[in-house]
Write an enzyme that holds these catalytic residues in place. Structure first.
Site, PDB file in Angstrom:
ATOM      1  N   GLY A  58       1.289  -1.189  -0.191  1.00 20.82           N
ATOM      2  CA  GLY A  58       0.352  -0.412  -0.184  1.00 20.82           C
ATOM      3  C   GLY A  58       1.221   0.936   0.088  1.00 20.82           C
ATOM      4  N   CYS A  85       5.444  -5.942   1.697  1.00 20.50           N
ATOM      5  CA  CYS A  85       5.500  -4.508   1.751  1.00 20.50           C
ATOM      6  C   CYS A  85       5.305  -3.760   2.835  1.00 20.50           C
ATOM      7  CB  CYS A  85       5.245  -4.230  -0.080  1.00 20.50           C
ATOM      8  SG  CYS A  85       6.356  -2.378  -0.014  1.00 20.50           S
ATOM      9  N   TYR A  86       3.728  -2.665   2.355  1.00 19.57           N
ATOM     10  CA  TYR A  86       3.690  -2.485   3.306  1.00 19.57           C
ATOM     11  C   TYR A  86       2.867  -3.677   4.392  1.00 19.57           C
ATOM     12  CZ  TYR A  86       0.227   0.448   6.611  1.00 19.57           C
ATOM     13  OH  TYR A  86      -0.163   1.296   7.140  1.00 19.57           O
ATOM     14  N   HIS A 173       7.733  -7.755  -3.542  1.00 20.64           N
ATOM     15  CA  HIS A 173       6.498  -8.086  -4.484  1.00 20.64           C
ATOM     16  C   HIS A 173       6.789  -9.564  -5.097  1.00 20.64           C
ATOM     17  CE1 HIS A 173       4.281  -4.574  -3.690  1.00 20.64           C
ATOM     18  NE2 HIS A 173       5.504  -3.695  -3.487  1.00 20.64           N
ATOM     19  N   GLU A 175       4.080 -11.364  -6.387  1.00 21.00           N
ATOM     20  CA  GLU A 175       3.188 -11.447  -7.170  1.00 21.00           C
ATOM     21  C   GLU A 175       3.536 -10.762  -8.548  1.00 21.00           C
ATOM     22  OE1 GLU A 175       3.131  -9.413  -5.146  1.00 21.00           O
ATOM     23  OE2 GLU A 175       2.785  -7.490  -4.787  1.00 21.00           O
ATOM     24  N   SER A 227     -24.458 -10.800 -25.941  1.00 19.33           N
ATOM     25  CA  SER A 227     -24.033 -10.189 -26.765  1.00 19.33           C
ATOM     26  C   SER A 227     -22.807 -10.290 -28.252  1.00 19.33           C
ATOM     27  CB  SER A 227     -23.435  -9.158 -26.223  1.00 19.33           C
ATOM     28  OG  SER A 227     -21.784  -8.901 -25.906  1.00 19.33           O
ATOM     29  N   GLY A 228     -22.605 -11.827 -27.371  1.00 18.96           N
ATOM     30  CA  GLY A 228     -21.545 -12.309 -28.350  1.00 18.96           C
ATOM     31  C   GLY A 228     -19.976 -11.885 -27.900  1.00 18.96           C
ATOM     32  N   GLY A 229     -20.164 -11.647 -27.010  1.00 23.59           N
ATOM     33  CA  GLY A 229     -19.200 -11.328 -26.150  1.00 23.59           C
ATOM     34  C   GLY A 229     -19.004 -12.096 -24.768  1.00 23.59           C
ATOM     35  N   VAL A 230     -17.155 -12.555 -24.892  1.00 22.92           N
ATOM     36  CA  VAL A 230     -16.857 -13.840 -23.585  1.00 22.92           C
ATOM     37  C   VAL A 230     -17.721 -13.994 -22.851  1.00 22.92           C
ATOM     38  CG1 VAL A 230     -14.527 -14.852 -23.171  1.00 22.92           C
ATOM     39  CG2 VAL A 230     -14.523 -13.025 -24.387  1.00 22.92           C
ATOM     40  N   ASP A 231     -17.944 -12.444 -22.081  1.00 20.24           N
ATOM     41  CA  ASP A 231     -19.026 -13.334 -20.579  1.00 20.24           C
ATOM     42  C   ASP A 231     -20.575 -12.953 -21.133  1.00 20.24           C
ATOM     43  OD1 ASP A 231     -16.245 -11.610 -20.617  1.00 20.24           O
ATOM     44  OD2 ASP A 231     -17.327  -9.347 -19.421  1.00 20.24           O
ATOM     45  N   SER A 232     -20.954 -12.258 -21.550  1.00 17.14           N
ATOM     46  CA  SER A 232     -22.042 -13.112 -22.291  1.00 17.14           C
ATOM     47  C   SER A 232     -22.441 -14.190 -22.813  1.00 17.14           C
ATOM     48  CB  SER A 232     -23.380 -11.881 -22.840  1.00 17.14           C
ATOM     49  OG  SER A 232     -22.857 -11.841 -23.852  1.00 17.14           O
ATOM     50  N   LYS A 372     -11.766 -11.963 -15.434  1.00 19.08           N
ATOM     51  CA  LYS A 372     -11.638 -12.465 -16.568  1.00 19.08           C
ATOM     52  C   LYS A 372     -11.094 -13.661 -17.434  1.00 19.08           C
ATOM     53  CE  LYS A 372     -13.089 -10.119 -20.929  1.00 19.08           C
ATOM     54  NZ  LYS A 372     -14.219  -9.302 -21.543  1.00 19.08           N
TER      55      LYS A 372
END
Ligand code: XMP
Length: 516
Positions: A58, A85-86, A173, A175, A227-232, A372
């Site tokens: 942070g 770190c923090y 870090h 990560e 919509s044809g997008g990945v999520d929907s 995602k």
């Protein structure tokens, strides 16, 4: 049924820009985790029942008045803790060690000598490893019961731990990719110290979620805006597997889609997956409403409102439906100190916002725990075709914000053809999956050219290709000149009405990804 979220880690966020990356790393190691603000109530933490805690980094200094701290009772839970770190400085400060300011801020690569291998550095062959530092303060004295596990030139206490209490601190870090052994270090904490089992896989997520959805929906019916997008797409297939034809998908063609897009959606979802898919061709309505409109925000408003009207009208045909399914993702729901997800920067669009209340529908958000990249893995698990899984993000208002100035069918046709060429060349050159987005923009200017003996006066296409991790920032992609050259030649030869192609070399900020 395996309970995939039974063995979990809690990440308390102190505002680091890397907090989400910590979560993604933990999940890549097949352990479920959640991010919550540092001051998440103790009662909630107990209820969540994690097998270990990670304190993020942070921007604050623990000695600042008002610095974010955790309740001391957290240490009495006897859970393993890893402070980064923090997070490490906070542990030191609260457990009686000494935190001072480093003479200079340390930012960038450093080498850490490992002083004790077990348990955090177990499996690392080297005596000294490359780590990524980004801190102002540093530890000057460790708390009682702790020992120094690693040192670097600038940070004599680069890693510390109390092996009995299973509390550890890292000044660097683990990560980020710039700490090559970071993944192993985090896994040592998760598996060796916290003793988690790697239960979080997308296969088990799919099984659990399908069962959950079945139970939640009961014998009711569900509506989903596809919509044809990945999520929907992933939401639709997941629910289809759970409740079959009691899922009604509505796909609205707003006339602003890319070449072949509506055909693809019908082919994949209606023909291949055999869903109850309702296609509404509203192209004319949208194009009529956009006549004469030049202002981008105005375009967005018109498109968004029309979408809601049309969707609502169609949805009202399914009077037995009690749920609306949406592709909300984890970055949209994290309530963290620093994080404002891409959703915060995404402008008004045809998200079905407000609809559930208006239509008295309950919300179903089966992806709200996923990042995602996990959604893509779920899509693969469900057998969605790669062309949908790897699709670049496409804005709700579609080509309207890539057709600058007034939108009309002729211009859209030019843009569609040019965009299809950009896409084809991205795919054949192997660049498609290496970038965040690639697309064509039709500029509202005419320039002079020459073709044979004739002078031409035609339109300009801008090609935009960007790299990004979350759309908050982006850089123009260094695509080889040959690839760009081929796009340009093909667009000018094959698309009638275009005699010039330019490449956008601006980064975000100060530019944005879309031109509008
Ligand atoms: P900008 O242009 O703001 O875009 O840098 C950031 C990202 O958001 C996408 N975008 C949208 N996505 N509805 C969406 O679902 C929208 O209205 C919208 N506008 C922009 C854009 O494509 C980029 O990925």
């Amino acid at each position: 049924m395996t309970e995939v979220k039974e063995e979990k880690i809690l990440i308390l966020d102190f505002g680091s820009q890397y907090t989400q990356i910590i979560a993604r790393r933990v999940r890549e190691s097949h352990v479920y985790c959640e991010i919550h603000p540092y001051n998440w109530p103790l009662s909630e933490i107990k209820k969540f029942a994690p097998k270990g805690l990670i304190f993020s980094g942070g921007p604050s200094s623990v000695t600042d008045p008002g610095a974010p701290i955790v309740s001391e009772e957290i240490y009495a839970l006897n859970l393993p803790i890893l402070g980064i770190c923090y997070g490490m400085q906070l542990i030191t400060h609260q457990l009686g060690g000494e935190v001072g300011s480093a003479r200079e801020r340390e930012y960038g690569p450093a080498y850490m000598r490992i002083l004790k291998k077990e348990p955090l550095f177990s499996g690392i062959e080297e005596e000294s490893i490359r780590v990524w530092m980004s801190h102002g303060d540093r530890i000057d004295g460790i708390p009682e019961g702790f020992e120094i596990l690693g040192e670097s030139d600038n940070s004599p206490i680069a890693a510390m731990g109390n092996l009995d209490r299973k509390i550890f601190g890292l000044q660097f870090h683990p990560e980020v990719v710039h700490t090559p052994q970071g993944r192993l270090i985090l896994e040592n904490f998760i598996f060796k110290v916290c003793k988690c089992k790697p239960l979080w896989t997308m296969k088990s997520f799919v099984e659990t979620t399908i069962a959950e959805m079945r139970e939640k929906v009961g014998s009711d019916e569900v509506i989903c805006a596809l919509s044809g997008g990945v999520d929907s797409s992933v939401v639709a297939v997941l629910l289809h597997q759970a409740i079959g034809k009691r899922l009604h998908c509505i796909f609205v063609n707003n006339g602003l889609l890319r070449k072949g897009e509506s055909e693809q959606v019908l082919r994949v979802f209606r023909d291949h997956f055999d869903m109850d898919l309702h296609y509404v061709d509203a192209s004319d309505t949208f194009l009529t409403a956009l006549k004469g409109v030049v202002d981008p925000e105005q375009k967005r408003k018109i498109i968004g409102n029309l979408f809601i009207d049309i969707f609502e009208k169609k949805a009202s045909e399914f009077s037995n439906a009690t749920f609306l399914a949406q592709g909300t993702l984890y970055p949209d729901v994290i309530e963290s100190v620093s994080f404002k997800g891409p959703s915060a920067t995404i402008k008004t669009h045809h998200n079905v916002g407000g609809l559930p209340e208006k239509m008295k529908l309950k919300l179903l958000e089966p992806l709200r725990e996923l990042f995602k990249d996990e959604v893509r893995l779920v899509g693969r698990e469900l057998g969605l075709p790669e062309e949908i899984i790897m699709r670049h993000p496409f804005p709700g208002p579609g080509l309207a914000i890539r057709c600058l100035g007034e939108v009309d069918p002729d211009k859209l046709e030019v843009l569609r053809e040019a965009d299809a060429i950009v896409m084809e060349e991205m795919v054949v050159s192997g660049w498609h999956d290496r970038v965040w987005q690639a697309f064509a923009v039709l500029l509202p200017v005419y320039t002079v050219g020459v073709m044979g003996d004739e002078r031409t006066y035609e339109q300009v296409i801008a090609v935009r290709i960007v790299e990004s991790v979350d759309a908050m920032t982006a850089d123009w992609a260094k695509v080889p000149h040959e690839v760009l050259g081929k796009m340009s030649t093909r667009i000018i030869n094959e698309v009638k009405g275009v005699n010039r192609v330019v490449y956008d070399i601006s980064s975000k900020p100060p530019s944005t990804i879309e031109w509008e």
